[in-house]
Write a protein that holds these residues in place. Structure first.
Motif, PDB file in Angstrom:
ATOM      1  N   PRO A   1       4.499  -1.312 -11.041  1.00 19.40           N
ATOM      2  CA  PRO A   1       3.462  -0.295 -10.857  1.00 19.40           C
ATOM      3  C   PRO A   1       3.677   0.499  -9.572  1.00 19.40           C
ATOM      4  O   PRO A   1       4.387   0.052  -8.661  1.00 19.40           O
ATOM      5  CB  PRO A   1       2.175  -1.118 -10.780  1.00 19.40           C
ATOM      6  CG  PRO A   1       2.618  -2.432 -10.224  1.00 19.40           C
ATOM      7  CD  PRO A   1       4.027  -2.660 -10.702  1.00 19.40           C
ATOM      8  N   VAL A   2       3.077   1.660  -9.510  1.00 22.25           N
ATOM      9  CA  VAL A   2       3.074   2.479  -8.294  1.00 22.25           C
ATOM     10  C   VAL A   2       1.623   2.702  -7.906  1.00 22.25           C
ATOM     11  O   VAL A   2       0.805   3.106  -8.742  1.00 22.25           O
ATOM     12  CB  VAL A   2       3.768   3.839  -8.522  1.00 22.25           C
ATOM     13  CG1 VAL A   2       3.749   4.663  -7.236  1.00 22.25           C
ATOM     14  CG2 VAL A   2       5.213   3.636  -9.000  1.00 22.25           C
ATOM     15  N   THR A   3       1.293   2.423  -6.655  1.00 22.04           N
ATOM     16  CA  THR A   3      -0.086   2.552  -6.213  1.00 22.04           C
ATOM     17  C   THR A   3      -0.152   3.258  -4.869  1.00 22.04           C
ATOM     18  O   THR A   3       0.885   3.505  -4.239  1.00 22.04           O
ATOM     19  CB  THR A   3      -0.756   1.164  -6.118  1.00 22.04           C
ATOM     20  OG1 THR A   3      -2.154   1.322  -5.887  1.00 22.04           O
ATOM     21  CG2 THR A   3      -0.138   0.345  -4.993  1.00 22.04           C
ATOM     22  N   THR A   4      -1.341   3.599  -4.436  1.00 19.80           N
ATOM     23  CA  THR A   4      -1.550   4.182  -3.106  1.00 19.80           C
ATOM     24  C   THR A   4      -2.409   3.225  -2.291  1.00 19.80           C
ATOM     25  O   THR A   4      -3.327   2.607  -2.820  1.00 19.80           O
ATOM     26  CB  THR A   4      -2.252   5.556  -3.193  1.00 19.80           C
ATOM     27  OG1 THR A   4      -3.519   5.403  -3.841  1.00 19.80           O
ATOM     28  CG2 THR A   4      -1.398   6.543  -3.974  1.00 19.80           C
ATOM     29  N   ILE A   5      -2.081   3.092  -1.012  1.00 20.91           N
ATOM     30  CA  ILE A   5      -2.816   2.185  -0.134  1.00 20.91           C
ATOM     31  C   ILE A   5      -2.998   2.817   1.233  1.00 20.91           C
ATOM     32  O   ILE A   5      -2.350   3.814   1.574  1.00 20.91           O
ATOM     33  CB  ILE A   5      -2.091   0.832   0.042  1.00 20.91           C
ATOM     34  CG1 ILE A   5      -0.746   1.052   0.745  1.00 20.91           C
ATOM     35  CG2 ILE A   5      -1.909   0.115  -1.278  1.00 20.91           C
ATOM     36  CD1 ILE A   5      -0.077  -0.223   1.230  1.00 20.91           C
ATOM     37  N   SER A   6      -3.862   2.220   2.010  1.00 18.13           N
ATOM     38  CA  SER A   6      -3.990   2.571   3.422  1.00 18.13           C
ATOM     39  C   SER A   6      -3.963   1.278   4.227  1.00 18.13           C
ATOM     40  O   SER A   6      -4.922   0.500   4.180  1.00 18.13           O
ATOM     41  CB  SER A   6      -5.289   3.336   3.694  1.00 18.13           C
ATOM     42  OG  SER A   6      -5.504   3.452   5.095  1.00 18.13           O
ATOM     43  N   GLY A   7      -2.860   1.038   4.900  1.00 16.07           N
ATOM     44  CA  GLY A   7      -2.780  -0.139   5.755  1.00 16.07           C
ATOM     45  C   GLY A   7      -3.771  -0.057   6.907  1.00 16.07           C
ATOM     46  O   GLY A   7      -4.215  -1.076   7.431  1.00 16.07           O
TER      47      GLY A   7
END
Length: 325
Positions: free
Chosen positions: A232-238
């Motif tokens: 999968p490809v996802t977006t995150i904010s560390g």
């Protein structure tokens, strides 16, 4: 260097000082320490192997340490014990770590349920320290049920970390566009998941989602390594922690599916064979450096090749003859 002998019972009880001593022992290059380290690893091995092993890579500046700090803190809050093996680039002058990842993981550094071990890569291909595998097993034996391996991510072969872990997470920056052309196909083929980091604020989220769409399209034309799992490809904010719970759910979903098919067990068996050969290569290197006579002949071969008195092939033959190869 004198390394106090670690107590196996203390290691298995989760004693952090015993774990630190055990890791120092396996990292030592002294012959007597290597022998003691092999005995310790053999004794600890039956108690290891139950952890979730995740490799995390990405280019410098993608936010690996920030993401690991946030993810690790989230996991310890859920009751997990998290070990982070942060492999720093090595100084070419001293051999020591340059980045000092432990100082950039403020929450985990003071968390009693986390253990961070920064270690210099010492030129090892893939940015993985020579003893990362042994360190990982010792952490598992000490009761850590999640092991996160952070790699240097400076363009070296990432195969090394994929050969250590069950799940390979690749962190990417937003704004793929033409940058997508510069991504190594091999990294995309190894990835079990791609996470576009720095999806912060409205503009950051917009750019991260656009990049994620580009990566999905790139993955679509590649054949997945497993018929069971489509990366999968996802977006995150560390920085804010947004998306990290969903990311970890994907790690666990991957583990469940590939455990059911036997692929995790098969992968670990393959990794053990590669580990064996890595140890063989290490011992061959020790033969080249462990004898004063061999070092003298090696230096002489280097001098003659540098002076043009012998060809590189002839110099290699001379060194091989010296060690009986």
């Amino acid at each position: 260097m004198t390394v106090p002998a670690p107590d196996l019972a203390q290691l298995l009880s989760g004693n952090r000082a015993a774990l630190a001593r055990a890791i120092t022992l396996v990292e030592s290059k002294r012959a007597d320490h290597r022998s003691a380290a092999r005995e310790l690893l053999d004794a600890a091995l039956p108690h290891a192997g139950k952890a979730v092993r995740v490799g995390i890579t990405g280019v410098p500046g993608v936010g690996k340490s920030t993401t690991i700090d946030a993810l690790g803190a989230s996991l310890t809050a859920r009751g997990h014990k998290v070990a982070v093996l942060a492999v720093d680039p090595s100084s070419s002058r001293t051999g020591g770590s340059i980045l000092g990842d432990k100082t950039r993981m403020a929450r985990l550094a003071v968390d009693p349920n986390a253990f961070i071990r920064p270690s210099p890569s010492s030129g090892t291909l893939g940015g993985v320290a020579a003893k990362t595998r042994e360190t990982m097993l010792l952490c598992e034996a000490a009761g850590f049920d999640v092991v996160l391996v952070e790699t240097v991510g400076v363009g070296q072969s990432e195969t090394a970390v994929a050969d250590l872990t069950d799940f390979f997470l690749v962190l990417m920056l937003p704004g793929a566009g033409d940058e997508l052309q510069g991504i190594k196909k091999g990294i995309l083929e190894l990835a079990d998941m791609i996470a576009v980091n720095k999806a912060d604020g409205e503009e950051g989220m917009r750019r991260a989602m656009a990049a994620a769409a580009e990566y999905r399209a790139a993955l679509h034309i590649l054949t997945p390594a497993s018929a069971t799992w489509a990366p999968p490809v996802t977006t995150i904010s560390g920085l804010s922690g947004q998306g990290l719970d969903a990311l970890w759910d994907s790690v666990l979903d991957h583990r469940r599916k590939l455990t059911a098919t036997g692929e995790i067990a098969a992968k670990r068996r393959e990794q053990d064979v590669k580990w064996m050969w890595a140890l063989v290569h290490e011992r061959l290197h020790q033969r080249l450096t462990g004898s004063a006579e061999v070092r003298r002949r090696t230096a002489e071969a280097e001098r003659m090749v540098a002076a043009g008195e012998r060809s590189p092939a002839a110099g290699a033959d001379l060194i091989a003859e010296t060690v009986g190869l």
